[in-house]
Design an enzyme around this catalytic site. Structure first.
Site: not given
Length: 358
Positions: A97, A178, A225, A315-316
């Site tokens: 990424q 971002y 993404r 994810g988690r």
């Protein structure tokens, strides 16, 4: 009917299943270079159809968090090569990424203590975690128009470094407030040049990055993404979010990217945070579609079976379940991640979660 566990071809990548490990910042790369602990962490999770690495800075200015790795120096390339070799030896595929945090940073992370760069000179609410602890994000400076091409070139350099490091693909981080998001959203972007104002202008930087990266390494190894409505990192809602992200999808379609990775709702939070028609956005892209945010086993199975998604990113659950693919296949109980060990530290809460026995 397609299954979550079926193989899939996306761009130039042949994946063993449609389960993706989402990018997860863990802040365990002192010196900004991944070490042996990072190698083991990703090796353990290589049964994912595709691993997307933690956010990895494309340049020194792209850093906003302590001990996060980069992918722009020879030392970083060498560190990541050990990771990709381990993942490949375990039969997995991994994408890097590519990350530039923009204004979500602090002067202590910036070369010579300079101000972070962004689409704007307005300071982001929130705090950076530095060696001195939590401190407010620093006020940024707006990139000059002529400097934007240099940032595009930094993404290209990082993409080429990723290929040198043995990654199978790259995912450009255009989400979560971002740098790319800072250009796209009119809640942040207050520019009056060719990169501000209209939707086409605000999307221009993202499209230029993806076009240049695709040309450099091949579009079949490039993904992006996006998070159309998330408020993460002081990313207020765009006044025309649906129109904006529909436009971005339309502009990306001719590139024939390996995938588009879309966070539905609030990143790490409510899936119904704000209204958005993801199906309408997907119609304009037509390539492989990856979904993310709070997917359970049942939701993921249904999304793939109904063709609402080609891949599902978790994810988690991957933090505390290195063998998540097997657990999902068996409908086995999932372990819960320890929030106290989420960021920084050593093996505890990182590489010591046990796999299923038998």
């Amino acid at each position: 009917m397609s299954s979550l566990f079926d193989p899939i071809q996306i761009g130039d990548l042949s994946l063993a299943n449609r389960i993706v490990m989402a990018p997860l910042t863990r802040s365990r790369s002192p010196g900004l270079v991944p070490g042996e602990l990072v190698v083991e962490y990703y090796r353990q999770r290589a049964t994912a159809g595709l691993i997307i690495s933690e956010g990895t800075q494309v340049c020194a200015e792209g850093q906003g968090y302590i001990d996060t790795p980069g992918i722009h120096t020879p030392e970083q390339v060498a560190g990541w090569k050990r990771v990709t070799d381990a993942v490949h030896a375990a039969g997995g595929k991994i994408a890097a990424q590519l990350w530039h945090v923009g204004r979500i940073s602090h002067t202590s992370f910036q070369p010579e203590g300079r101000a972070p760069v962004s689409s704007t000179a307005r300071q982001a609410a929130g705090q950076s975690f530095t060696k001195e602890g939590f401190v407010p994000n620093s006020a940024p400076r707006a990139l000059r128009t002529k400097e934007i091409a240099d940032v595009v070139a930094q993404f290209v350099h990082a993409a080429r470094c990723a290929m040198e490091a043995g990654f199978d693909a790259v995912e450009v981080h255009g989400a979560n407030g971002y740098l790319l998001d800072q250009f796209m959203r009119d809640s942040i972007n207050d520019r009056t040049d060719d990169y501000g104002g209209s939707i086409a202008n605000r999307a221009r930087f993202t499209i230029e990055v993806m076009t240049a990266v695709s040309q450099a390494i091949g579009s079949g190894r490039a993904g992006l993404r996006l998070s159309p409505v998330t408020p993460s990192n002081d990313a207020g809602p765009d006044s025309q979010a649906q129109t904006l992200f529909n436009h971005v999808a339309e502009q990306l379609a001719p590139l024939k990217l390996a995938f588009l990775h879309v966070v539905e709702g609030q990143t790490g939070g409510a899936r119904d945070y704000a209204p958005f028609d993801y199906a309408a956005m997907r119609e304009r892209f037509a390539g492989p579609w990856m979904v993310n945010n709070g997917y359970t086993r049942e939701m993921a199975l249904q999304a793939v079976a109904d063709k609402r998604a080609d891949l599902v990113a978790f994810g988690r659950p991957f933090i505390s379940n290195p063998d998540l693919v097997r657990r999902l296949r068996l409908n086995a109980e999932l372990q819960t991640p320890d929030r106290a060990t989420m960021y920084g530290g050593g093996a505890q809460g990182y590489t010591d979660y046990p796999a299923l026995g038998g």
